[in-house]
Design an enzyme around this catalytic site. Sequence first.
Site, PDB file in Angstrom:
ATOM      1  N   HIS A  69       0.859  -1.179   0.000  1.00  0.00           N
ATOM      2  CA  HIS A  69       0.000   0.000   0.000  1.00  0.00           C
ATOM      3  C   HIS A  69       0.898   1.233   0.000  1.00  0.00           C
ATOM      4  O   HIS A  69       1.954   1.227   0.618  1.00  0.00           O
ATOM      5  CB  HIS A  69      -0.879   0.006   1.261  1.00  0.00           C
ATOM      6  CG  HIS A  69      -2.049   0.908   1.142  1.00  0.00           C
ATOM      7  ND1 HIS A  69      -1.967   2.247   1.421  1.00  0.00           N
ATOM      8  CD2 HIS A  69      -3.313   0.667   0.745  1.00  0.00           C
ATOM      9  CE1 HIS A  69      -3.153   2.788   1.207  1.00  0.00           C
ATOM     10  NE2 HIS A  69      -3.984   1.858   0.786  1.00  0.00           N
ATOM     11  N   ASP A  95      -8.046  -5.567   0.372  1.00  0.00           N
ATOM     12  CA  ASP A  95      -8.509  -6.377  -0.747  1.00  0.00           C
ATOM     13  C   ASP A  95      -8.130  -7.838  -0.632  1.00  0.00           C
ATOM     14  O   ASP A  95      -8.673  -8.692  -1.324  1.00  0.00           O
ATOM     15  CB  ASP A  95      -7.944  -5.834  -2.069  1.00  0.00           C
ATOM     16  CG  ASP A  95      -8.551  -4.500  -2.387  1.00  0.00           C
ATOM     17  OD1 ASP A  95      -9.729  -4.320  -2.073  1.00  0.00           O
ATOM     18  OD2 ASP A  95      -7.842  -3.633  -2.918  1.00  0.00           O
TER      19      ASP A  95
HETATM   20  N1  ACO Z   1       4.079  -7.608  -4.774  1.00  0.00           N
HETATM   21  C1  ACO Z   1       5.416  -7.633  -4.954  1.00  0.00           C
HETATM   22  N2  ACO Z   1       6.209  -6.550  -4.810  1.00  0.00           N
HETATM   23  C2  ACO Z   1       5.624  -5.395  -4.467  1.00  0.00           C
HETATM   24  C3  ACO Z   1       4.232  -5.300  -4.247  1.00  0.00           C
HETATM   25  C4  ACO Z   1       3.451  -6.458  -4.413  1.00  0.00           C
HETATM   26  N3  ACO Z   1       2.138  -6.442  -4.227  1.00  0.00           N
HETATM   27  N4  ACO Z   1       3.927  -4.029  -3.921  1.00  0.00           N
HETATM   28  C5  ACO Z   1       5.074  -3.348  -3.926  1.00  0.00           C
HETATM   29  N5  ACO Z   1       6.116  -4.174  -4.241  1.00  0.00           N
HETATM   30  C6  ACO Z   1       7.535  -3.833  -4.280  1.00  0.00           C
HETATM   31  C7  ACO Z   1       7.905  -3.064  -5.537  1.00  0.00           C
HETATM   32  O1  ACO Z   1       8.329  -3.924  -6.559  1.00  0.00           O
HETATM   33  C8  ACO Z   1       9.003  -2.168  -5.036  1.00  0.00           C
HETATM   34  O2  ACO Z   1      10.187  -2.940  -4.921  1.00  0.00           O
HETATM   35  P1  ACO Z   1      11.650  -2.249  -5.187  1.00  0.00           P
HETATM   36  O3  ACO Z   1      11.787  -1.206  -4.108  1.00  0.00           O
HETATM   37  O4  ACO Z   1      12.613  -3.380  -5.065  1.00  0.00           O
HETATM   38  O5  ACO Z   1      11.591  -1.658  -6.575  1.00  0.00           O
HETATM   39  C9  ACO Z   1       8.573  -1.803  -3.602  1.00  0.00           C
HETATM   40  O6  ACO Z   1       7.765  -2.940  -3.181  1.00  0.00           O
HETATM   41  C10 ACO Z   1       7.765  -0.520  -3.517  1.00  0.00           C
HETATM   42  O7  ACO Z   1       6.666  -0.611  -4.428  1.00  0.00           O
HETATM   43  P2  ACO Z   1       6.030   0.606  -5.206  1.00  0.00           P
HETATM   44  O8  ACO Z   1       5.299   0.068  -6.395  1.00  0.00           O
HETATM   45  O9  ACO Z   1       7.078   1.656  -5.430  1.00  0.00           O
HETATM   46  O10 ACO Z   1       5.004   1.142  -4.119  1.00  0.00           O
HETATM   47  P3  ACO Z   1       3.783   2.099  -4.381  1.00  0.00           P
HETATM   48  O11 ACO Z   1       3.525   2.783  -3.086  1.00  0.00           O
HETATM   49  O12 ACO Z   1       4.003   2.927  -5.592  1.00  0.00           O
HETATM   50  O13 ACO Z   1       2.623   1.043  -4.716  1.00  0.00           O
HETATM   51  C11 ACO Z   1       0.732  -0.359  -4.623  1.00  0.00           C
HETATM   52  C12 ACO Z   1       1.578   0.703  -3.888  1.00  0.00           C
HETATM   53  C13 ACO Z   1       0.323   0.132  -6.005  1.00  0.00           C
HETATM   54  C14 ACO Z   1      -0.552  -0.617  -3.811  1.00  0.00           C
HETATM   55  C15 ACO Z   1       1.570  -1.671  -4.751  1.00  0.00           C
HETATM   56  O14 ACO Z   1       1.938  -2.130  -3.465  1.00  0.00           O
HETATM   57  C16 ACO Z   1       0.831  -2.762  -5.518  1.00  0.00           C
HETATM   58  O15 ACO Z   1       0.888  -2.797  -6.755  1.00  0.00           O
HETATM   59  N6  ACO Z   1       0.139  -3.718  -4.798  1.00  0.00           N
HETATM   60  C17 ACO Z   1      -0.634  -4.746  -5.451  1.00  0.00           C
HETATM   61  C18 ACO Z   1      -1.982  -4.175  -5.890  1.00  0.00           C
HETATM   62  C19 ACO Z   1      -2.910  -3.937  -4.718  1.00  0.00           C
HETATM   63  O16 ACO Z   1      -3.112  -4.811  -3.865  1.00  0.00           O
HETATM   64  N7  ACO Z   1      -3.516  -2.732  -4.701  1.00  0.00           N
HETATM   65  C20 ACO Z   1      -4.520  -2.382  -3.689  1.00  0.00           C
HETATM   66  C21 ACO Z   1      -4.147  -1.162  -2.972  1.00  0.00           C
HETATM   67  S1  ACO Z   1      -5.256  -0.899  -1.642  1.00  0.00           S
HETATM   68  C22 ACO Z   1      -6.644  -0.264  -2.350  1.00  0.00           C
HETATM   69  O17 ACO Z   1      -6.683   0.394  -3.346  1.00  0.00           O
HETATM   70  C23 ACO Z   1      -7.871  -0.579  -1.595  1.00  0.00           C
END
Ligand code: ACO
Length: 431
Positions: A313, A371
């Site tokens: 998140h 979720d």
């Molecule tokens: N699975 C694997 N790796 C992940 C995940 C994940 N679900 N989420 C983040 N990471 C990793 C990224 O690859 C990144 O790694 P790095 O630092 O080695 O490059 C690091 O964690 C940071 O991730 P970002 O994408 O920069 O974080 P951001 O804050 O931009 O993204 C997000 C947040 C979009 C929610 C992300 O965690 C994601 O895609 N999760 C899966 C989708 C999801 O469950 N979304 C629901 C959000 S809650 C809602 O809307 C109710």
Amino acid sequence: MKLSDNKAKLSFSNGSPDVDLPVYQGTIGPDVIDIRKLYAQTGQFTYDPGFMSTASCQSAITYIDGDKGELLYRGYPIEQLAEKCDYLDTCYLLLKGELPNKPQRDDFHQLVLKHTMVNEQMQFFLRGFRRDAHPMAVLTGLVGAMSAFYHDSIDVHNAEHRDIAAIRLISKMPTLVAMAHKYGVGQPYMYPRNELSYAGNFLRMMFGTPCEDYKVNPVLERAMDRIFILHADHEQNASTSTVRLCGSSGTNPFAAIAAGVACLWGPAHGGANEACLNMLEDIQKMGGVAKVGEFMEKVKDKNSGVRLMGFGHRVYKNYDPRAKLMQETCNEVLAELGLEKDPLFALAKELERIALEDDYFVQRKLYPNVDFYSGIVQRAIGVPVKLFTGIFALARTVGWIAQLNEMMADPEYKIGRPRQLYTGSPRRDVP
Ligand code: ACO
């Protein structure tokens, strides 16, 4: 917004004079540096794609402490609201700032529950869609179309119009979501029954048919109500910011909320519950719990493009408090329906167990978000996977409208207009 004694100073290495920037304090949470005059003073913008460090507004509605895993609506912890209130109490709180007393509660419940029917023409509009259209495509259209049906509440600068539009949206969203579902499965629409609770009425419109009476199961009713409470608002997330930005042009509330629905659809936001359930089903097809290790290796491989949906998140760097409550509800619903041995639930638990221990997730502070469990609950209740995000939109409507109304009433409100760093070609002439 209170001015802090602290001031920020911005200096430049090229000898341009320093700039003092005011700092403001909220009631809790990080202070903000006011950069509104920066461009006028320096001719420079700030650069912050994805709003990683930018507060786009001041708001008194919802507070999140992502490190603690805390979520407050108008100051009240989400855990207490989920235990002691229902969704319509939560709506009243979000819209008006305080929990209702008994007469206020009765009036508000009546007001919402008596406006659940939609204009009969709406079903003809719906008929223009293909039966297999995604419910979010349908809902974006239906909500936008409300502005064509309710001409007397579309002036967003008029506080009374905004109040009427808020009630219309909250009252009619369950009817629209259920209509989108019934249209997709080819069943007759069920008219709302105003003597039922908000969640009970929704369950009946979704799963009832004219052929027989539908008895609302109180455990499922409470679970649906809890899903609504947990999704009701989440401060300045992507869809809420979309609603504010869209509404800032002075467009009508129904159009602004339709923009929020469209934004919510994306898998990085509200679409994650659908994506999460699809992921669990895919792993199940690959071999279930035995294949979790293999799947996790893919998730950790940056080149695979696979993410563990329902994890991570932007704000929570701890357990999402809504995920804990949703897990509780998940146990109750599965027990009620005799599905405790549901293989997808077992799979979700195993993924969670591994992720919470795995260095990749621990280091990046990736925890389950709401979720992760909401999809399992909805699937158990019988909601088709394609409709999960529609139910999220239904629940979030109150948050969107509360945030939109707060913005419109804010004397500092301006049309939202971000700036950019231009990296294209300088001026050139067509040969
Ligand atoms: N699975 C694997 N790796 C992940 C995940 C994940 N679900 N989420 C983040 N990471 C990793 C990224 O690859 C990144 O790694 P790095 O630092 O080695 O490059 C690091 O964690 C940071 O991730 P970002 O994408 O920069 O974080 P951001 O804050 O931009 O993204 C997000 C947040 C979009 C929610 C992300 O965690 C994601 O895609 N999760 C899966 C989708 C999801 O469950 N979304 C629901 C959000 S809650 C809602 O809307 C109710």
